[in-house]
Design an enzyme around this catalytic site. Structure first.
Site, PDB file in Angstrom:
ATOM      1  N   CYS A   2       0.856  -1.176   0.000  1.00 31.02           N
ATOM      2  CA  CYS A   2       0.000   0.000   0.000  1.00 31.02           C
ATOM      3  C   CYS A   2       0.896   1.233   0.000  1.00 31.02           C
ATOM      4  CB  CYS A   2      -0.870   0.026   1.245  1.00 31.02           C
ATOM      5  SG  CYS A   2      -1.782  -1.494   1.494  1.00 31.02           S
ATOM      6  N   ARG A  27       1.953   1.324  -6.036  1.00 34.25           N
ATOM      7  CA  ARG A  27       2.141   0.403  -4.919  1.00 34.25           C
ATOM      8  C   ARG A  27       0.883  -0.388  -4.606  1.00 34.25           C
ATOM      9  NH1 ARG A  27       6.762   1.923  -1.808  1.00 34.25           N
ATOM     10  NH2 ARG A  27       6.024   0.586  -0.149  1.00 34.25           N
ATOM     11  N   TRP A  74      -3.597  -1.994  -1.409  1.00 35.24           N
ATOM     12  CA  TRP A  74      -3.502  -3.290  -2.070  1.00 35.24           C
ATOM     13  C   TRP A  74      -3.981  -4.278  -1.011  1.00 35.24           C
ATOM     14  CZ3 TRP A  74      -1.235  -8.082  -1.494  1.00 35.24           C
ATOM     15  CH2 TRP A  74      -1.159  -8.882  -2.652  1.00 35.24           C
ATOM     16  N   ASN A 100       0.224   0.313   6.268  1.00 35.28           N
ATOM     17  CA  ASN A 100       0.723  -0.623   5.268  1.00 35.28           C
ATOM     18  C   ASN A 100       1.396  -1.754   6.026  1.00 35.28           C
ATOM     19  OD1 ASN A 100       1.937  -1.903   3.097  1.00 35.28           O
ATOM     20  ND2 ASN A 100       3.551  -0.374   2.865  1.00 35.28           N
ATOM     21  N   GLY A 101       1.070  -3.004   5.693  1.00 38.74           N
ATOM     22  CA  GLY A 101       1.683  -4.130   6.389  1.00 38.74           C
ATOM     23  C   GLY A 101       0.619  -5.133   6.787  1.00 38.74           C
ATOM     24  N   GLU A 493      11.317 -14.340 -18.623  1.00 39.84           N
ATOM     25  CA  GLU A 493      10.949 -12.940 -18.419  1.00 39.84           C
ATOM     26  C   GLU A 493       9.910 -12.485 -19.449  1.00 39.84           C
ATOM     27  OE1 GLU A 493      11.147 -10.912 -16.151  1.00 39.84           O
ATOM     28  OE2 GLU A 493      10.968  -8.927 -17.026  1.00 39.84           O
ATOM     29  N   LYS A 497       6.242 -11.111 -18.475  1.00 34.37           N
ATOM     30  CA  LYS A 497       5.734  -9.792 -18.901  1.00 34.37           C
ATOM     31  C   LYS A 497       4.346  -9.950 -19.508  1.00 34.37           C
ATOM     32  CE  LYS A 497       7.659  -7.593 -17.190  1.00 34.37           C
ATOM     33  NZ  LYS A 497       8.702  -7.938 -16.303  1.00 34.37           N
ATOM     34  N   GLU A 500       1.704 -10.923 -16.788  1.00 29.67           N
ATOM     35  CA  GLU A 500       1.465  -9.836 -15.830  1.00 29.67           C
ATOM     36  C   GLU A 500       0.502  -8.786 -16.352  1.00 29.67           C
ATOM     37  OE1 GLU A 500       5.204  -8.451 -13.198  1.00 29.67           O
ATOM     38  OE2 GLU A 500       5.612  -8.449 -15.336  1.00 29.67           O
ATOM     39  N   HIS A 516       9.530 -32.178 -23.006  1.00 30.83           N
ATOM     40  CA  HIS A 516       9.154 -32.946 -21.821  1.00 30.83           C
ATOM     41  C   HIS A 516       7.852 -32.453 -21.215  1.00 30.83           C
ATOM     42  CE1 HIS A 516      13.011 -34.902 -22.115  1.00 30.83           C
ATOM     43  NE2 HIS A 516      13.553 -33.690 -22.265  1.00 30.83           N
ATOM     44  N   LYS A 615       3.702  -3.082  -7.293  1.00 28.33           N
ATOM     45  CA  LYS A 615       5.089  -2.867  -7.692  1.00 28.33           C
ATOM     46  C   LYS A 615       6.047  -3.344  -6.615  1.00 28.33           C
ATOM     47  CE  LYS A 615       8.258  -1.021 -10.299  1.00 28.33           C
ATOM     48  NZ  LYS A 615       8.575  -1.910 -11.444  1.00 28.33           N
TER      49      LYS A 615
HETATM   50  C1  G6P Z   1       6.687  -7.465  -7.793  1.00 32.19           C
HETATM   51  C2  G6P Z   1       6.754  -6.635  -9.056  1.00 32.19           C
HETATM   52  C3  G6P Z   1       7.764  -7.230 -10.022  1.00 32.19           C
HETATM   53  C4  G6P Z   1       9.113  -7.370  -9.350  1.00 32.19           C
HETATM   54  C5  G6P Z   1       9.021  -8.166  -8.046  1.00 32.19           C
HETATM   55  C6  G6P Z   1      10.310  -8.079  -7.254  1.00 32.19           C
HETATM   56  O1  G6P Z   1       6.135  -8.698  -8.086  1.00 32.19           O
HETATM   57  O2  G6P Z   1       5.483  -6.571  -9.666  1.00 32.19           O
HETATM   58  O3  G6P Z   1       7.888  -6.396 -11.155  1.00 32.19           O
HETATM   59  O4  G6P Z   1       9.994  -8.011 -10.215  1.00 32.19           O
HETATM   60  O5  G6P Z   1       7.987  -7.624  -7.217  1.00 32.19           O
HETATM   61  O6  G6P Z   1      10.505  -6.755  -6.863  1.00 32.19           O
HETATM   62  P1  G6P Z   1      11.884  -6.093  -6.519  1.00 32.19           P
HETATM   63  O7  G6P Z   1      11.559  -4.673  -6.214  1.00 32.19           O
HETATM   64  O8  G6P Z   1      12.426  -6.824  -5.326  1.00 32.19           O
HETATM   65  O9  G6P Z   1      12.766  -6.239  -7.694  1.00 32.19           O
END
Ligand code: G6P
Length: 620
Positions: A2, A27, A74, A100-101, A493, A497, A500, A516, A615
């Protein structure tokens, strides 16, 4: 996860808070709210939905005053409804709070408070804290007549946090003491912005940019009391602290969209510059090596290292996988890449000569932080590869490498990934040159690294072609991403992407592993993105591509210019500049980022704020 913001001073608090929440929205974005006091009246406005929904609510029902708190949520406890949105009101309205937490003992506390007559309106753990502050304030008022208002409020918050088990970053505003805000931190970040006759508190520096250049990051177990004119910092066990004031080196342009429709696209296109920033001042051409200012380890200590553990989550974990290939190739040191969420609990044997690197964009990911702390507790040198200056991981690590990529706001990480890979490449050069890597090899590596920003710039020219490809593929519901060696993490990756931001199911695989299992999925309706650039394993990847085509699977290939063979086999081919095999992830990931972006846009998805994601994941 959050986002929290607080303001006290001479400005219109609501305006500041809304702008702050807009900057923090990455966030968390399932609900938003603010509480503002004009000295006489404390008013709360909150709603499920985005900051824009809150803005509209405020147009209809404005609030005024020069002190306030705000929150973008969040959800962890309770659905996304208006009542579950923050700020939460404690008691009969004597306290409002943003949090937040996660509070682990909230059920017990809630029962105790209910017995005392407190009425709960929401399903959140945060409302418990608001009532608890109100209860403790009442207690203090009963028994501590000689206390000043500041001491009284401080005591109420101190007593409250002593009763909490779990993590929190919180800010409290008192109805009857609107001349102050109190913030407390344990596990969820908080930073204080110092202005002239004004102070701000926020979960990260975003809301402070443009208002102040002086900030104080709170440590765990610290409590801060801010008024318009001053602030006091306390540690729960150690008492009053002398704050360490740091300079905020960001400007408003870094966090504005400019001419781009989305932050993600802006950040993809920033990569030539961010890669340049990551390598700036870190290449020592005379000695054919890299140099780092902040590793805080002497060469003699680094030479003793005989094992490296890289730990991270999400995209940063993928960068770690590239790092494993790089470090093992150039340093011959065995490397393991661990999911931080696993490493923190699984008690692996780590020898004295193991070096641990946490890789993180935000520097706040709860699991990465916990894994790093666990390794630190065992006495290991723990270093960080981190983007956000002053973040918790950056501060707690023994040393590390900053990415200098600037704020990454799009939830799907792009520029941080390439900068992490660049930092790991430089680290491989540095550690490699301490071991067996020759001067000549180091020189060749430096020349190849220096060419990368230009080659990434060239790669970005494929954007127009990708728009066309995306139009033809945006309605498929399953994708496979295949690559080998350095391009295997890129396949992971690319798939991440896509899922996500466009909510399409996608899996990344080492190309040969496809046989496999995933091969069973291949038919006309399952496209494969195959990274088939020239390398030692090129013929092998081409065979895998043929296997996909033999099953009528559509193929989008990433290849090097002039590769007629791949072009003839694939349905679509995107050419990227030919670079050394170990540098390929830095260019091959670019079309995959753009493809995911374009497909998500065509499907009408919210690219910068995909559903359910945040994020910065500051809860377990
Ligand atoms: C979240 C974000 C990702 C990120 C991951 C790790 O899942 O949506 O984009 O890769 O956290 O975050 P960090 O800040 O530790 O790289």
């Amino acid at each position: 996860m959050c986002g929290i913001v607080g303001y006290i001073g001479h400005r219109d608090a609501a305006e500041f808070l809304i702008e702050g929440l807009r900057r923090l929205e990455y966030r968390g974005y399932d609900s938003a709210g603010i509480a503002v006091s004009d000295g006489a009246r404390l008013q709360v406005r909150k709603t499920a939905g985005r900051v824009d929904d809150l803005r509209r609510l405020l147009e209809k029902h404005p609030v005024s005053g020069n002190v306030g708190i705000g929150h973008t949520r969040w959800a962890t406890h309770g659905e996304t409804t208006d009542v579950n949105a923050h700020p939460h009101v404690g008691g009969n309205g004597e306290v409002v709070l943003v949090h937040n937490g996660v509070i682990e003992n909230y059920v017990t506390l809630r029962e105790q408070l209910q017995q005392l007559g407190f009425v709960f309106r929401s399903d959140t753990d945060s409302e418990v804290i608001a009532h608890l502050v109100a209860q403790n304030l009442r207690e203090e008022l009963k028994f501590s007549e000689k206390l000043s208002d500041r001491q009284l409020c401080l005591r109420a918050v101190e007593r409250t946090v002593e009763q909490l088990h779990g993590t929190y970053g919180l800010v409290v505003l008192f109805r009857d003491y609107p001349e102050m805000l109190i913030g407390a931190r344990n596990g969820s970040p908080l930073v204080v912005g110092i202005g002239r006759n004004e102070h701000m508190i926020a979960s990260d520096t975003g809301p402070l940019v443009g208002y102040t250049e002086e900030v104080v990051y709170l440590d765990d177990r610290e409590i801060v009391l801010v008024t318009a004119d001053d602030f006091e910092l306390y540690h729960r066990e150690e008492g009053r602290q002398t704050p360490s004031v740091q300079l905020l080196q960001q400007n408003v342009d870094d966090i504005e969209l400019g001419d781009y429709p989305h932050y993600m696209l802006k950040e993809i296109f920033e990569q030539p510059t961010t890669l340049q920033n990551c390598m700036r001042g870190r290449l020592n051409e005379d000695e054919a090596t890299a140099k780092f200012g902040g590793l805080n380890m002497e060469p003699i200590e680094l030479r003793r290292i005989d094992r490296i553990v890289l730990t991270a989550c999400g995209t940063s974990w993928h960068a770690g996988l590239v790092g494993e290939y790089l470090l093992e190739e150039f340093t011959r040191i065995p490397v393991e890449v661990e999911y931080a969420s696993e490493l923190r609990y699984r008690n692996p044997p780590l020898s004295e000569t193991t070096m641990v690197f946490a890789i993180t964009q935000s520097g706040e990911t709860a699991d990465t932080l916990a894994a790093m702390r666990e390794c630190k507790r065992k006495g290991h040198p723990t270093l960080a590869i981190c983007n956000v200056v002053g973040s918790t991981i950056a501060r707690e690590a023994d040393g590390g490498i900053y990415l200098h990529a600037g704020p990454e706001i799009g939830v799907a990480s792009t520029k941080a990934f390439t900068s992490q890979v660049m930092a790991l490449t430089l680290l491989s050069l540095y550690l490699g040159r301490m071991r067996h890597l020759s001067y000549g090899a180091g020189k060749r590596m430096i020349a190849a690294i220096k060419a990368i920003p230009g080659q990434v710039q060239e790669t970005l020219e494929c954007y127009e072609q990708i728009k066309d490809i995306a139009r033809r593929y945006c309605e498929f519901e399953n994708f496979l991403y295949l690559g080998r060696l350095y391009n295997f993490p890129v396949a992971l990756e690319g798939a991440l992407k896509l899922k996500e931001i466009s909510y399409i199911h996608a899996e990344g695989y080492p190309a040969a592993e496809m046989k496999h299992g995933p091969i069973a999925l291949i038919d006309e309706s399952t496209p494969s993105v195959v990274i088939a650039t020239r390398s030692g394993v090129y013929p092998k990847v081409v065979s895998n591509l043929e296997e996909v085509k033999a099953r009528r699977g559509p193929v989008i290939a990433i290849a090097n210019p002039g590769d007629q063979k791949v072009a003839a086999m694939a349905d679509d081919v995107i050419f990227v500049p030919e670079v050394e095999e170990y540098l390929q992830p830095l260019v091959t990931v670019i079309p995959l980022q753009l493809l995911a972006y374009e497909i998500a846009v065509l499907r009408g998805c919210n690219v910068d704020r995909p559903r359910n994601l945040a994020k910065s994941v500051t809860v377990e």
